[in-house]
Enzyme design. Structure first.
Site, PDB file in Angstrom:
ATOM      1  CG  HIS A 128       9.512   8.245 -52.384  1.00 37.66           C
ATOM      2  ND1 HIS A 128      10.533   9.113 -52.722  1.00 37.66           N
ATOM      3  CD2 HIS A 128       8.450   8.636 -53.127  1.00 37.66           C
ATOM      4  CE1 HIS A 128      10.104   9.983 -53.615  1.00 37.66           C
ATOM      5  NE2 HIS A 128       8.850   9.711 -53.882  1.00 37.66           N
ATOM      6  CG  ASP A 157      13.892   8.914 -52.102  1.00 38.94           C
ATOM      7  OD1 ASP A 157      13.371   7.795 -51.945  1.00 38.94           O
ATOM      8  OD2 ASP A 157      13.267   9.893 -52.561  1.00 38.94           O
ATOM      9  CB  SER A 171       8.691  10.637 -57.045  1.00 35.29           C
ATOM     10  OG  SER A 171       8.224  11.682 -56.231  1.00 35.29           O
TER      11      SER A 171
END
Length: 432
Positions: free
Chosen positions: A162, A192, A276
């Site tokens: 993402h 992911d 992230s």
């Protein structure tokens, strides 16, 4: 008539032989005269040495007090003294330089150089009905990544899918602030994870993979990344392993329905937007997780999640090799039985009343493994290879985690109210 002043009258009165003084009056007059003589003697300085001593002592005390009160002002006037421009005295603060080294600082020093910033640049349209529409490249987001390998002139970086999703261009910011253009090697939406590459010429640190299977609940871990963008580059937060083998529902297509159960480590180390793709390391400075997400609610605190490195390594290797994850496929479309109204469960699917969970097959692709095995629309899958299947997430986890391309899969389905067993051979989705 004669006029006399008061003194003359008193004198005549006192000298009058007819008025006689009593012995008591004489004694009182005599004692009064003696008292006046003593007072006169003291008044003339007859206090003795004791008076001089006490007078001198009082003078010394008063003088000392005056000097003490005047001393601060006199110090600034003495040679060799300085006064600040504000008129206040300069004060000297003694500092002690103690270099503190702990397990945390050692781990950060070892691992932080491998953590980079990643900027996602996309083509954004501007203008509208009245103006000619134009497009321009614009930064749409940022995250973190970890350099895990250098091969020849290329350095490889693992991050989240993402973070790089939808990018036209990727830019990597190094620890020294320099920037490198990056190329996408491969990505996988289900886990992911993504791999990108840059030139290795300025790479000085490469992360060391640890073993997430040996982590203990309560063990100290450190999150390194760039929360809220590159302004806070290389931020460090600490916490513990709050839980292992956690499963978190993930919505992959934005329809607010969970499509997948992500296997993660739970930690209370602060993980914020921009973290992230960053590193979760142990006290040895070894990479044991890729920071991925957090639960962000007003009533929740300290619920962050990382992809265990042992789960990530096979994905990373596959992305490096093929640019994508080659997963087995059945060639079907799915719907959870719980999403089907009870009326259709009985009338259309003709399920026994005790069957309340499973996965409904809504479509079968021609020439797919499912089609060749005789799977039909409206079959309800309840078991695979002896494992109970209650949701589409259960099905995907078994298919993607436990099976490989070319494997044989046995499943039980309800068809027209009867239990049927089917066997199919899994293939690659590219072949459909």
């Amino acid at each position: 008539m004669s006029y006399l002043n008061d003194d003359d009258k008193n004198s005549d009165f006192l000298n009058n032989d007819e008025i006689q003084k009593s012995p008591l009056q004489e004694r009182l007059e005599r004692e009064e005269k003696e008292m006046q003589a003593k007072r006169s003697k003291k008044k003339d300085g007859g206090g003795g040495k004791g008076g001089y001593f006490f007078s001198g002592l009082i003078g010394v005390i008063i003088g000392a007090l005056l000097v003490w009160l005047m001393l601060p002002g006199l110090v600034n006037q003495m040679p060799g003294t300085t006064t600040s421009s504000s008129g206040k005295n300069e004060t000297t603060i003694n500092q002690v330089a103690t270099e503190v080294t702990t397990d945390v600082t050692g781990a950060v020093e070892k691992a932080s150089g491998a953590v980079v910033g990643i900027t996602n640049i996309q083509e954004v349209a501007s203008g509208g009905f009245w103006n000619q529409q134009t497009t321009q490249d614009k930064e749409t987001g940022s995250g973190s990544g970890v350099i895990y390998k250098v091969e020849g002139d290329t350095a490889f970086i693992v991050t989240n899918n993402h973070v790089i999703e939808g990018a036209k261009q990727l830019e990597v910011t190094m620890q020294d602030g320099s920037k490198e253009e990056a190329q996408l090697v491969g990505s996988d939406v289900w886990t992911d994870l993504a791999v990108i590459s840059i030139s290795a010429k300025d790479v000085k640190t490469v992360a060391t993979f640890g073993n997430s299977d040996v982590l203990k609940q309560g063990e100290t871990v450190i999150a390194i990344g760039n929360p809220l963008g590159l302004e806070f580059y290389g931020s460090v937060t600490t916490g513990v392993v709050s839980g292992k083998d956690r499963s978190v529902p993930v919505d992959l297509n934005g329809d607010k329905v969970a499509d997948w159960q992500q296997e993660v480590l739970q930690t209370d180390a602060a993980i914020n937007p921009g973290n992230s793709g960053g590193a979760l390391v142990n006290l040895a400075g070894e990479l044991i997780g890729i920071n991925s997400m957090k639960i962000s609610e007003s009533s929740v605190e300290g619920l962050g999640f990382s992809i265990p490195i042992n789960s990530a390594i096979p994905i990373i290797q596959e992305l490096e090799k093929n640019g994508e994850m080659k997963r087995p496929t059945m060639g079907i479309s799915l719907l959870d039985l719980t999403d089907v109204p009870a009326y259709y469960q009985q009338q259309t699917l003709k399920l026994p009343k005790e069957i309340t969970t499973g996965v409904v097959i809504t479509d079968v692709i021609a020439n797919s493994p499912a089609s060749k095995a005789g799977v039909k629309e409206y079959d309800v899958i309840v078991e695979m290879d002896g494992k109970k299947i209650e949701t589409s997430i259960d099905l995907r986890k078994h298919l993607y985690n436990d099976k490989k391309i070319g494997d044989t899969l046995t499943m039980k389905v309800y068809r027209e109210g009867k239990l049927v067993e089917l066997t199919l051979t899994l293939t690659n989705s590219d072949s459909l």
